[in-house]
Scaffold this active site. Structure first.
Site, PDB file in Angstrom:
ATOM      1  N   LYS A   1       4.297  11.365   4.948  1.00 11.54           N
ATOM      2  CA  LYS A   1       4.713  12.376   3.971  1.00 11.54           C
ATOM      3  C   LYS A   1       4.493  13.777   4.514  1.00 11.54           C
ATOM      4  CE  LYS A   1       2.202  10.938   0.205  1.00 11.54           C
ATOM      5  NZ  LYS A   1       1.691   9.592   0.298  1.00 11.54           N
TER       6      LYS A   1
ATOM      7  N   LYS B   1       3.612   7.255  13.342  1.00 12.86           N
ATOM      8  CA  LYS B   1       3.718   6.741  11.975  1.00 12.86           C
ATOM      9  C   LYS B   1       4.611   7.632  11.118  1.00 12.86           C
ATOM     10  CE  LYS B   1       0.570   7.750   8.944  1.00 12.86           C
ATOM     11  NZ  LYS B   1      -0.565   7.918   8.011  1.00 12.86           N
TER      12      LYS B   1
ATOM     13  N   LYS C   1      -6.491  15.214  11.065  1.00  9.50           N
ATOM     14  CA  LYS C   1      -6.099  16.239  10.087  1.00  9.50           C
ATOM     15  C   LYS C   1      -6.779  17.567  10.374  1.00  9.50           C
ATOM     16  CE  LYS C   1      -4.970  13.352   6.072  1.00  9.50           C
ATOM     17  NZ  LYS C   1      -5.296  13.078   4.665  1.00  9.50           N
TER      18      LYS C   1
HETATM   19  P1  TYM Z   1      -1.480   7.608   1.485  1.00 12.06           P
HETATM   20  O1  TYM Z   1      -1.086   8.354   0.260  1.00 12.06           O
HETATM   21  O2  TYM Z   1      -1.467   8.334   2.787  1.00 12.06           O
HETATM   22  O3  TYM Z   1      -0.548   6.353   1.665  1.00 12.06           O
HETATM   23  C1  TYM Z   1      -0.400   5.391   0.620  1.00 12.06           C
HETATM   24  C2  TYM Z   1      -0.272   3.997   1.215  1.00 12.06           C
HETATM   25  O4  TYM Z   1       0.879   3.893   2.060  1.00 12.06           O
HETATM   26  C3  TYM Z   1       0.497   3.391   3.335  1.00 12.06           C
HETATM   27  N1  TYM Z   1       1.355   4.015   4.363  1.00 12.06           N
HETATM   28  C4  TYM Z   1       2.078   3.336   5.257  1.00 12.06           C
HETATM   29  N2  TYM Z   1       2.241   2.019   5.463  1.00 12.06           N
HETATM   30  C5  TYM Z   1       3.069   1.650   6.466  1.00 12.06           C
HETATM   31  N3  TYM Z   1       3.745   2.532   7.261  1.00 12.06           N
HETATM   32  C6  TYM Z   1       3.597   3.867   7.081  1.00 12.06           C
HETATM   33  N4  TYM Z   1       4.271   4.717   7.857  1.00 12.06           N
HETATM   34  C7  TYM Z   1       2.741   4.321   6.039  1.00 12.06           C
HETATM   35  N5  TYM Z   1       2.393   5.546   5.587  1.00 12.06           N
HETATM   36  C8  TYM Z   1       1.528   5.342   4.562  1.00 12.06           C
HETATM   37  C9  TYM Z   1      -0.960   3.798   3.490  1.00 12.06           C
HETATM   38  O5  TYM Z   1      -1.630   2.989   4.423  1.00 12.06           O
HETATM   39  C10 TYM Z   1      -1.471   3.611   2.081  1.00 12.06           C
HETATM   40  O6  TYM Z   1      -1.798   2.243   1.850  1.00 12.06           O
HETATM   41  N6  TYM Z   1      -6.452   7.396   1.409  1.00 12.06           N
HETATM   42  C11 TYM Z   1      -5.258   6.772   0.880  1.00 12.06           C
HETATM   43  C12 TYM Z   1      -5.214   6.736  -0.626  1.00 12.06           C
HETATM   44  C13 TYM Z   1      -6.418   6.158  -1.292  1.00 12.06           C
HETATM   45  C14 TYM Z   1      -6.771   4.789  -1.371  1.00 12.06           C
HETATM   46  C15 TYM Z   1      -7.960   4.735  -2.143  1.00 12.06           C
HETATM   47  C16 TYM Z   1      -6.193   3.617  -0.895  1.00 12.06           C
HETATM   48  C17 TYM Z   1      -7.380   6.859  -1.948  1.00 12.06           C
HETATM   49  N7  TYM Z   1      -8.293   5.998  -2.474  1.00 12.06           N
HETATM   50  C18 TYM Z   1      -8.614   3.527  -2.424  1.00 12.06           C
HETATM   51  C19 TYM Z   1      -6.844   2.404  -1.177  1.00 12.06           C
HETATM   52  C20 TYM Z   1      -8.019   2.371  -1.932  1.00 12.06           C
HETATM   53  C21 TYM Z   1      -4.054   7.550   1.360  1.00 12.06           C
HETATM   54  O7  TYM Z   1      -4.126   8.691   1.700  1.00 12.06           O
HETATM   55  O8  TYM Z   1      -2.883   6.891   1.274  1.00 12.06           O
END
Ligand code: TYM
Length: 334
Positions: A200, A197, A114
């Site tokens: 968003k 991947k 990032k």
């Molecule tokens: P975020 O918002 O990027 O994504 C949310 C969840 O979706 C999964 N994900 C995917 N899984 C499969 N294929 C993809 N292309 C794909 N894109 C996203 C991510 O792995 C995630 O599970 N840091 C985290 C949010 C967070 C969090 C936490 C998660 C904050 N605190 C505590 C677990 C526990 C995040 O940015 O997810």
């Protein structure tokens, strides 16, 4: 018997979630919420680690909550809340910052990616501290299980290290969480670039399927998905990543094995496979989109639900925070 505690979250960083979020997170959450004491947050504190428009952030937070519920997260059975509604997240994150090495935070691959993407001027201390805030999310709830996609594995590993370090230094305080990653669906790839991947924050939306986009648009994107010149509907991640990605999505949403799809589409070419997949995707998302609209039409009710759930989350979180403050030696206010 008390249920095992589970925690996960998503950033409200776009108007809509994408199909990777749905397959990699929401679907597993939906089944795990039945057997676990589940906490699901909408992590707005994390979202502002890159610049957000305030009006859009507020709106996207509601929209993300609505998508959780429409996709099957039950706000009566699990605790679905907005991270900034529980002050303890930022408070514990600060304490964890003080036991996290500069070197170990620098090694986080998401930070490296990032910060490279946003450039030095837009790389904030908040972005650097993103993983310690995520560790605070998880540890506040004495979480045993963290279901996430593959891209979050390293952050959960850091969380485990920090929990063990704190426990060793200040006495047993935190449960050490386990990461839960479903192998086949841990990574859904961009339809235009099946080696990267789906995200968003992708620069081009041509290969991203959004939950809330018009089904005609979704269909077009699927029909234009990058495949290869071989023509055979065979699951081969290495040599046919585009087709493997389409088969993965199809198999999960239709609840069918990849083998049965290979059999059905043998000798029929990619056009037929894509048509079949478009049908499955749109029939999955059409009712979700309609339900999201219903929920968004009554924002007061949605806000009420989030408030009730945040109050419950705060109760649990504050108990852990009080122990932490005591262990590190903070004087209690009288
Ligand atoms: P975020 O918002 O990027 O994504 C949310 C969840 O979706 C999964 N994900 C995917 N899984 C499969 N294929 C993809 N292309 C794909 N894109 C996203 C991510 O792995 C995630 O599970 N840091 C985290 C949010 C967070 C969090 C936490 C998660 C904050 N605190 C505590 C677990 C526990 C995040 O940015 O997810």
């Amino acid at each position: 018997m008390t249920k095992t505690r589970l925690y996960s979250g998503m950033q409200p960083s776009a108007e809509s979630l994408q199909i990777g979020n749905y397959i990699g997170a929401l679907l597993p959450w939906k089944s795990l919420q039945q057997t676990h004491d589940a906490f699901f947050s909408i992590v707005d504190l994390h979202a502002i680690t890159v610049a957000q428009d305030p009006t859009a952030l507020r709106e996207n937070t509601r929209r993300t909550a609505a998508q959780y519920i429409a996709a099957g997260i039950d706000p009566a059975a699990s605790t679905l809340y907005v991270q900034s509604h529980v002050a303890a997240h930022a408070q514990l994150a600060w304490v964890l910052n003080t036991i996290t090495g500069y070197g170990e935070a620098s090694r986080m691959t998401q930070f490296k990616d990032k910060s490279a993407r946003h450039g030095a001027d837009a790389t904030t201390v908040g972005l650097f501290a993103y993983p310690t805030l995520m560790a605070a999310d998880i540890l506040l709830y004495q979480t045993s299980l963290v279901p996430v996609g593959e891209d979050q594995r390293q952050h959960v590993e850091l969380t485990r290290d920090l929990a063990a370090r704190f426990n060793a230094r200040f006495g047993d305080t935190f449960t050490i969480p386990e990461v839960a990653i479903q192998k086949e669906t841990a990574k859904i790839y961009d339809l235009q670039n099946p080696l990267s991947k789906m995200s968003k924050s992708a620069e081009s939306h041509a290969g991203v399927i959004w939950l809330l986009e018009d089904s005609a648009v979704t269909r077009k994107k699927i029909m234009r998905a990058v495949t290869d010149t071989d023509g055979g509907v065979v699951f081969d991640r290495e040599n046919k990543p585009g087709v493997a990605n389409l088969l993965t999505i199809y198999s999960v949403l239709a609840e069918r094995s990849v083998q049965s799809l290979e059999d059905e589409y043998a000798g029929r070419g990619y056009g037929d496979l894509k048509k079949g997949l478009a049908e499955v995707v749109t029939s999955t998302f059409d009712p979700i989109r309609a339900r999201v609209q219903e929920l968004l039409d009554d924002p007061a009710e949605l806000d009420r639900l989030l408030a009730v759930n945040a109050a419950h989350a705060a109760e649990v979180a504050n108990e852990t925070l009080a122990t932490v403050y005591d262990r590190v030696g903070f004087l209690q206010p009288r």
